[in-house]
Design a protein around this motif. Structure first.
Motif, PDB file in Angstrom:
ATOM      1  N   GLU A   1       0.910  -1.081   0.108  1.00  0.00           N
ATOM      2  CA  GLU A   1      -0.035   0.008   0.063  1.00  0.00           C
ATOM      3  C   GLU A   1       0.769   1.333  -0.063  1.00  0.00           C
ATOM      4  O   GLU A   1       1.333   1.696   1.236  1.00  0.00           O
ATOM      5  CB  GLU A   1      -0.946   0.109   1.128  1.00  0.00           C
ATOM      6  N   ASN A   2       1.056   1.648  -1.073  1.00  0.00           N
ATOM      7  CA  ASN A   2       2.403   2.788  -1.372  1.00  0.00           C
ATOM      8  C   ASN A   2       2.000   4.085  -1.627  1.00  0.00           C
ATOM      9  O   ASN A   2       0.855   4.183  -2.082  1.00  0.00           O
ATOM     10  CB  ASN A   2       3.054   2.484  -2.763  1.00  0.00           C
ATOM     11  N   ILE A   3       2.421   4.987  -0.701  1.00  0.00           N
ATOM     12  CA  ILE A   3       2.142   6.230  -0.702  1.00  0.00           C
ATOM     13  C   ILE A   3       1.905   6.860  -2.082  1.00  0.00           C
ATOM     14  O   ILE A   3       1.216   7.898  -2.547  1.00  0.00           O
ATOM     15  CB  ILE A   3       2.537   7.135   0.288  1.00  0.00           C
ATOM     16  N   GLU A   4       2.905   6.526  -2.885  1.00  0.00           N
ATOM     17  CA  GLU A   4       3.204   7.188  -4.052  1.00  0.00           C
ATOM     18  C   GLU A   4       2.002   6.763  -5.194  1.00  0.00           C
ATOM     19  O   GLU A   4       1.633   7.348  -6.130  1.00  0.00           O
ATOM     20  CB  GLU A   4       4.545   6.858  -4.683  1.00  0.00           C
ATOM     21  N   ASP A   5       1.455   5.617  -4.848  1.00  0.00           N
ATOM     22  CA  ASP A   5       0.498   5.019  -5.886  1.00  0.00           C
ATOM     23  C   ASP A   5      -1.027   5.421  -5.431  1.00  0.00           C
ATOM     24  O   ASP A   5      -1.894   5.262  -6.183  1.00  0.00           O
ATOM     25  CB  ASP A   5       0.591   3.654  -5.925  1.00  0.00           C
ATOM     26  N   ILE A   6      -1.233   5.981  -4.445  1.00  0.00           N
ATOM     27  CA  ILE A   6      -2.649   6.612  -3.905  1.00  0.00           C
ATOM     28  C   ILE A   6      -2.922   7.521  -4.755  1.00  0.00           C
ATOM     29  O   ILE A   6      -2.345   8.468  -5.168  1.00  0.00           O
ATOM     30  CB  ILE A   6      -2.565   7.050  -2.236  1.00  0.00           C
ATOM     31  N   SER A   7      -4.156   7.356  -5.203  1.00  0.00           N
ATOM     32  CA  SER A   7      -4.958   8.273  -6.216  1.00  0.00           C
ATOM     33  C   SER A   7      -6.307   8.389  -5.747  1.00  0.00           C
ATOM     34  O   SER A   7      -6.955   7.496  -5.524  1.00  0.00           O
ATOM     35  CB  SER A   7      -4.832   7.760  -7.674  1.00  0.00           C
ATOM     36  N   CYS A   8      -6.847   9.909  -5.567  1.00  0.00           N
ATOM     37  CA  CYS A   8      -8.257  10.068  -5.063  1.00  0.00           C
ATOM     38  C   CYS A   8      -9.081  10.051  -6.539  1.00  0.00           C
ATOM     39  O   CYS A   8     -10.197  10.868  -6.431  1.00  0.00           O
ATOM     40  CB  CYS A   8      -8.175  11.023  -4.304  1.00  0.00           C
ATOM     41  N   ASP A   9      -8.615   9.852  -7.802  1.00  0.00           N
ATOM     42  CA  ASP A   9      -9.358   9.932  -9.034  1.00  0.00           C
ATOM     43  C   ASP A   9     -10.020  11.218  -9.147  1.00  0.00           C
ATOM     44  O   ASP A   9     -11.124  11.424  -9.562  1.00  0.00           O
ATOM     45  CB  ASP A   9     -10.807   9.079  -8.757  1.00  0.00           C
ATOM     46  N   GLY A  10      -9.091  12.307  -8.876  1.00  0.00           N
ATOM     47  CA  GLY A  10      -9.371  13.638  -9.216  1.00  0.00           C
ATOM     48  C   GLY A  10     -10.332  14.257  -8.135  1.00  0.00           C
ATOM     49  O   GLY A  10     -10.550  15.437  -8.384  1.00  0.00           O
TER      50      GLY A  10
END
Length: 155
Positions: A77-86
């Motif tokens: 669960e990588n901080i760099e990969d987190i996306s809130c989909d805009g």
């Protein structure tokens, strides 16, 4: 008492080089709290023993749990990969998540250069509109700074 003595370690992914954390923060233009950097560098993707926090939204009391996001290849669960989909907010950096899908984040919107940003919860399923009328995740303040947030955690 240091952070880990206060919250304990249930699970973690081991150590991660601080240079990776500093590089990420530099790339996104923020300064993470030093105690956060120290904690995550020693306990990447930390799931603390005392992982529950309580907060107030309006007149209602609520609570959530937290798992800290990690850095690097060893983190699932990588901080760099987190996306809130805009639907995220400019200046809000997610560093943890709750089991129900909500996000826990550093909020740099009031002071982008701060080393001690406020800590906020972003609901994953409740929205507000920004100045342009675009939907954004609803944000609720939960602590003045990271140390205060850590002090809120309990079993």
């Amino acid at each position: 008492m240091n952070i880990i003595e206060r919250i304990g370690v249930f699970l973690e992914k081991g150590e991660v080089d601080k240079a990776l954390i500093y590089s990420f923060s530099k790339n996104i233009g923020v300064n993470f709290p030093l105690i956060y950097i120290d904690m995550i560098s020693k306990h990447n993707q930390l799931y603390p023993e005392r992982n529950i926090f309580e907060f107030k939204e309006g007149v209602m009391d609520d609570e959530r749990d937290i798992v800290f996001l990690g850095f690097g290849e060893n983190s699932s669960e990588n901080i760099e990969d987190i996306s809130c989909d805009g639907y995220g907010h400019e200046g809000v950096v997610v560093f943890g998540r709750s089991a129900n899908g909500d996000y826990i984040a550093f909020d740099y919107r009031k002071n982008p250069n701060s080393c001690e940003p406020e800590i906020v919860l972003m609901y994953h399923d409740q929205y507000t509109k920004d100045k342009s009328g675009d939907p954004k995740l609803l944000v609720v303040k939960i602590a003045d700074d990271f140390d205060s947030f850590i002090n809120m955690l309990h079993e």
